[in-house]
Design a protein around this motif. Sequence first.
Motif, short mmCIF file in Angstrom:
data_model
loop_
_atom_site.label_atom_id
_atom_site.label_comp_id
_atom_site.label_asym_id
_atom_site.label_seq_id
_atom_site.Cartn_x
_atom_site.Cartn_y
_atom_site.Cartn_z
N TYR A 53 -14.61 11.01 30.40
CA TYR A 53 -14.54 10.42 29.06
C TYR A 53 -13.85 11.34 28.07
O TYR A 53 -12.94 10.93 27.34
CB TYR A 53 -15.95 10.08 28.56
N PHE A 54 -14.28 12.60 28.04
CA PHE A 54 -13.75 13.51 27.02
C PHE A 54 -12.37 14.07 27.37
O PHE A 54 -11.65 14.53 26.49
CB PHE A 54 -14.74 14.65 26.76
N CYS A 55 -12.00 14.01 28.66
CA CYS A 55 -10.67 14.51 29.05
C CYS A 55 -9.60 13.43 29.04
O CYS A 55 -8.43 13.71 28.72
CB CYS A 55 -10.74 15.14 30.44
N PHE A 56 -9.99 12.18 29.37
CA PHE A 56 -8.97 11.16 29.55
C PHE A 56 -9.14 9.92 28.65
O PHE A 56 -8.16 9.20 28.45
CB PHE A 56 -8.97 10.69 31.01
N VAL A 57 -10.34 9.69 28.14
CA VAL A 57 -10.58 8.47 27.36
C VAL A 57 -10.55 8.74 25.87
O VAL A 57 -9.84 8.09 25.11
CB VAL A 57 -11.92 7.81 27.76
N ARG A 58 -11.33 9.72 25.47
CA ARG A 58 -11.45 9.98 24.04
C ARG A 58 -10.15 10.52 23.46
O ARG A 58 -9.50 11.36 24.06
CB ARG A 58 -12.59 10.98 23.79
#
Length: 286
Positions: A281-286
């Motif tokens: 989530y924090f590396c690729f989505v957010r």
Amino acid sequence: MLIEVVKSILFGMVEGITEWLPISSTGHLILVEQFVKFTQVSPEFWNMFQVVIQFGAILAVVLLYWNKIWPITKNKKEAIQPTGVLSYFNKDIMILWMKILVACVPAAIIGIFFDEVFEALFYNPFCIALALIIFGIAFIIVENLNKTKHHKKTKEENKQITYKDAIMIGIFQLLAAIFPGTSRSGATIIGGLLIGLTRPNAAEFTFYLAIPTMLGASLLKLVKFGFHFTGIELMILLVGMIVSFLVSVLVIKFLMNYIKKHDFKVFGYYRIALGIIVLIYFCFVR
């Protein structure tokens, strides 16, 4: 104001569940806060809230284990000495408390002198995710080792914990004080299992250890915050602690029944899965 109280209820539920299950309460609170944020409080209040809300969880342990941790006794046979002031104190419980306090020393030293340093370095989603995964793997490895490992067993299990054992468990608790996402209960339970304690014994000692550890951390945060609450901040804090207390009572009872027949592997798999999701989530989505 109502929506802020509802958010506090949510945080209280998260705290009550994750404080005692070895999956990291602080880590979950920080992660939930990424999606559900208070809008009528200061950043300083949130920093204090995520620690002091644990006070409600502490009260759950006190309620459930009162007879095992309250040192005052009227039974002279249980007393340290038959006469004098010491005749009012249960010898076995006082020894237990000495071991608990010994186990608290490593984390207390780090918390007092380096609390803000470690917060600045490690209180972020990436470090939390790594801690979740690493200790998830550790749970699985330790439980696999425990299949053939002989556990210490006595009629009254708490008596078997030596001062050396207490220090070792305290060192493992230190990891949780440094790295959010580690889980205080998770680290101390792993430490207990590694030195040969039974699952119920390791879990119970973890509960007892939480009382001075979390009380001290809560008081430290309150002192740093300065007791300068707005009306809404005080309401949010009280609601959060009450909810965490009620949920903690249920979760502690569940966990102690669960580990009588099951190991901790399921929590290891959960930690790994959650850690991977957080990284994605924090590396690729957010």
